[in-house]
Motif scaffolding. Sequence first.
Motif, PDB file in Angstrom:
ATOM      1  N   GLN A 144       0.817  -1.222   0.000  1.00  0.00           N
ATOM      2  CA  GLN A 144       0.000   0.000   0.000  1.00  0.00           C
ATOM      3  C   GLN A 144       0.847   1.266   0.000  1.00  0.00           C
ATOM      4  O   GLN A 144       0.344   2.341  -0.308  1.00  0.00           O
ATOM      5  N   CYS A 203     -10.652   0.455   3.555  1.00  0.00           N
ATOM      6  CA  CYS A 203      -9.254   0.272   3.185  1.00  0.00           C
ATOM      7  C   CYS A 203      -8.677   1.620   2.775  1.00  0.00           C
ATOM      8  O   CYS A 203      -9.324   2.360   2.031  1.00  0.00           O
ATOM      9  N   LEU A 204      -7.471   1.920   3.254  1.00  0.00           N
ATOM     10  CA  LEU A 204      -6.852   3.202   2.904  1.00  0.00           C
ATOM     11  C   LEU A 204      -6.580   3.293   1.401  1.00  0.00           C
ATOM     12  O   LEU A 204      -6.438   4.393   0.872  1.00  0.00           O
ATOM     13  N   HIS A 259      -7.397  -9.130   6.233  1.00  0.00           N
ATOM     14  CA  HIS A 259      -7.468  -8.033   5.257  1.00  0.00           C
ATOM     15  C   HIS A 259      -6.053  -7.573   4.873  1.00  0.00           C
ATOM     16  O   HIS A 259      -5.746  -7.428   3.676  1.00  0.00           O
ATOM     17  N   GLU A 260      -5.196  -7.372   5.887  1.00  0.00           N
ATOM     18  CA  GLU A 260      -3.837  -6.877   5.599  1.00  0.00           C
ATOM     19  C   GLU A 260      -3.030  -7.922   4.825  1.00  0.00           C
ATOM     20  O   GLU A 260      -2.316  -7.578   3.874  1.00  0.00           O
ATOM     21  N   HIS A 314      -3.516  -8.120   1.138  1.00  0.00           N
ATOM     22  CA  HIS A 314      -2.790  -7.126   0.333  1.00  0.00           C
ATOM     23  C   HIS A 314      -1.486  -7.704  -0.224  1.00  0.00           C
ATOM     24  O   HIS A 314      -0.994  -7.251  -1.260  1.00  0.00           O
TER      25      HIS A 314
HETATM   26 NI    NI Z   1      -6.541  -2.392   3.033  1.00  0.00          NI
END
Ligand code: NI
Length: 190
Positions: free
Chosen positions: A52, A107-108, A149-150, A153
């Motif tokens: 990210q 999510c960012l 979730h992380e 990624h």
């Molecule tokens: Ni995220």
Amino acid sequence: MAILKIARMGHPVLAGIAAPVADPTDPELKRLVADMIETMKDSDGAGLAAPQVHVPLRVVVFQVPGEPIDETLSAVERFDHTAPLTVLINPVIQVMEEVLEGGWEGCLSVPGLRGWVERPRHIRYTGFDIAGNRVSRTARGFHARVVQHECDHLDGMLYPLRMQDLSKLLFESEVHHWLEQQETQNQAVK
Ligand code: NI
């Protein structure tokens, strides 16, 4: 330390498979992790993965301060619901129970949206911290959700790709409509 620029959905770095870290104690990694933590806190996120911030390595940071205490849970289960500020390098997730639980995620890298995602509610995760020590924990509830979730990624997976029902992909500012509707339904049931 620095606040890093966050990649948004559509950037190729979010779609790739991140590479394993060769040495968790590498000083350069320490700098990256410090910047990731600062960036996560600055944007008020529960977690952040290295892709990210445009770094395709298997590193995530997260923090789950805890949900309201549920008296029906055992002490061990309650412990599973929270996580201190954690750095997890080369993480591996093992599903402990096949039971799925739904919850709203944001999510960012997908700013302004929220989506309803079903995930296993009880997992074990392992990996390494920044000192090279092995980390091994069980997680439930929001803690389990954040870690899954992380880690997604790291395999190019954003939460909308996990969704079963895209009618539950909403702008954050509209989620209250859905919650109000739920409330009305619950009252009708009573
Ligand atoms: Ni995220």
